[in-house]
Write a protein that holds these residues in place. Sequence first.
Motif, PDB file in Angstrom:
ATOM      1  N   MET A 353       0.538  -1.255  -0.049  1.00 50.73           N
ATOM      2  CA  MET A 353       0.213   0.018   0.062  1.00 50.73           C
ATOM      3  C   MET A 353       0.913   1.284   0.119  1.00 50.73           C
ATOM      4  O   MET A 353       0.446   2.353  -0.643  1.00 50.73           O
ATOM      5  N   ALA A 354       2.099   1.177   0.669  1.00 56.50           N
ATOM      6  CA  ALA A 354       3.061   2.529   0.774  1.00 56.50           C
ATOM      7  C   ALA A 354       3.439   2.714  -0.567  1.00 56.50           C
ATOM      8  O   ALA A 354       3.735   4.146  -1.017  1.00 56.50           O
ATOM      9  N   PHE A 355       3.709   1.661  -1.337  1.00 58.68           N
ATOM     10  CA  PHE A 355       4.418   1.668  -2.735  1.00 58.68           C
ATOM     11  C   PHE A 355       3.367   2.272  -3.646  1.00 58.68           C
ATOM     12  O   PHE A 355       3.762   3.117  -4.471  1.00 58.68           O
ATOM     13  N   SER A 356       2.160   1.783  -3.364  1.00 59.92           N
ATOM     14  CA  SER A 356       0.908   2.393  -4.367  1.00 59.92           C
ATOM     15  C   SER A 356       0.598   3.896  -4.079  1.00 59.92           C
ATOM     16  O   SER A 356       0.485   4.582  -5.117  1.00 59.92           O
ATOM     17  N   ALA A 357       0.884   4.260  -2.819  1.00 54.30           N
ATOM     18  CA  ALA A 357       0.463   5.639  -2.381  1.00 54.30           C
ATOM     19  C   ALA A 357       1.695   6.580  -2.914  1.00 54.30           C
ATOM     20  O   ALA A 357       1.348   7.647  -3.407  1.00 54.30           O
ATOM     21  N   ALA A 358       2.634   5.977  -2.933  1.00 53.07           N
ATOM     22  CA  ALA A 358       3.933   6.555  -3.428  1.00 53.07           C
ATOM     23  C   ALA A 358       3.970   7.022  -4.786  1.00 53.07           C
ATOM     24  O   ALA A 358       4.150   8.131  -5.314  1.00 53.07           O
ATOM     25  N   LYS A 359       3.539   5.872  -5.762  1.00 54.69           N
ATOM     26  CA  LYS A 359       3.395   6.242  -7.023  1.00 54.69           C
ATOM     27  C   LYS A 359       2.226   7.171  -7.484  1.00 54.69           C
ATOM     28  O   LYS A 359       2.447   7.816  -8.231  1.00 54.69           O
ATOM     29  N   GLU A 360       1.192   7.168  -6.586  1.00 60.48           N
ATOM     30  CA  GLU A 360       0.111   8.118  -6.714  1.00 60.48           C
ATOM     31  C   GLU A 360       0.798   9.517  -6.428  1.00 60.48           C
ATOM     32  O   GLU A 360       0.458  10.674  -7.248  1.00 60.48           O
ATOM     33  N   GLU A 361       1.440   9.614  -5.488  1.00 60.94           N
ATOM     34  CA  GLU A 361       2.262  10.993  -5.090  1.00 60.94           C
ATOM     35  C   GLU A 361       3.075  11.439  -6.146  1.00 60.94           C
ATOM     36  O   GLU A 361       2.830  12.587  -6.727  1.00 60.94           O
ATOM     37  N   ALA A 362       3.895  10.384  -6.829  1.00 60.78           N
ATOM     38  CA  ALA A 362       4.628  10.699  -7.726  1.00 60.78           C
ATOM     39  C   ALA A 362       4.063  11.256  -9.198  1.00 60.78           C
ATOM     40  O   ALA A 362       4.400  12.245  -9.913  1.00 60.78           O
TER      41      ALA A 362
END
Length: 449
Positions: A353-362
């Motif tokens: 979930m953290a990586f998915s959120a990071a991709k969305e922030e990017a």
Amino acid sequence: MPDLFDKIEDGRDEGAPGKAAADAPRPLADRIRPQRISEIVGQGKVLGPEGPLGAMLAAGSLSSLILWGPPGVGKTTIARLLARETDLSFVQISAIFSGVPELRKVFEAARLRRQNGQGTLLFVDEIHRFNKAQQDSFLPHMEDGTILLVGATTENPSFELNAALLSRAQVIVLERLSLADLELLAQRAERELGRPLPLTGEARDRLLEMADGDGRAALNLIEQIMAWKLSGKLDTDTLSTRLMRRAAKYDKSGDEHYNLISALHKSVRGSDPDAALYWLARMLAGGEDPRYLARRITRMAIEDIGLADPAAQRHCLDAWSTYERLGSPEGELALAEAVIYLALAPKSNAAYMAFSAAKEEARKTGSLMPPAHILNAPTALMKEQGYGAGYAYDHNAEDGFSGQNYFPEGMKRPILYHPAERGFERDLRKRVDWFAKLRQKRNLKDGET
């Protein structure tokens, strides 16, 4: 191959059958074919009063349909009886043997019938084998009422049929026949043949299991047994010796493949090692590539266990390597051990979930530059631009932590990683909280927290 209780219409073929063919005994499945909708076995959910087809018949209004279900559950029989119930002319074609010229002839014949006041129910077996352009050819004739289309498919219509066709036809899902349904067919067969099956109770149960939910297969097996010259009843062992068990239905590139890997994944996620082992065994028995399973099992470790048990991924990679060295069947045990380990491991999708959120922030922040103080300054010009100015070397800071901001200037600091209170991530949560307190202690600006 004709479906359960399917029938070849007399006079449909151009060549009349020879005397030998005409005198040949009719197959058992044909002899006990249902003559009314109420006689169809195993599809009460769709044919009963509360079912979609039952409601259509009660209202006297039938729409185009796609019958989706495994082999031997009555798709062709249902189509024939629907035509009879609604007084439509029944025409059957197979997508395997039909092309555009045949379709044109069918549509023209249906148009002529309509001019004479007779509607046409066109049954298309294996409809998923038509390409998209061929599927489109049905649309105008469905629209103007020339045909009422009933398609049959064993494949998922969502993937195999185009959206325009699906928007004009209701999908009806038919189920595998249960053991109780198959027992009803066996009793009908016994009445038709005038004698009971020469099997013990356990052997009878085994016979129905061999059919694997396929009514046509059950009747074929019964007909085969009844043709044997037996002096007594067969037990389970003798029956198993005389009959080969049907291979379980498993299409390595179709729905069954995705259904079973989904069942395996969700059993692991649900911490059920017994269910996970069952689905693993089902896929291996169906001929699935163990390397594919090794890859998917490793993905489960990454996605659903993650840092709650960092050893899980290593365990999967070791099992994968073991299989590559040993092959089947010996190496399959290593995959089974990995599945058990994953099912019993603590679960966390926090990293996923953290990586998915990071991709969305990017995605949202685009191409914002890193803050200048963490940029390298290999040239004098870059130093003049402030690159690297004010960078704090964490090893020289108290507690080895400077608390500097590493996000782009002006970007509000997001919290992406939320460790679970399970397994090793309990320790990681303590570390996250500790660094957060240190960051606050350094009295950083609000925009950098």
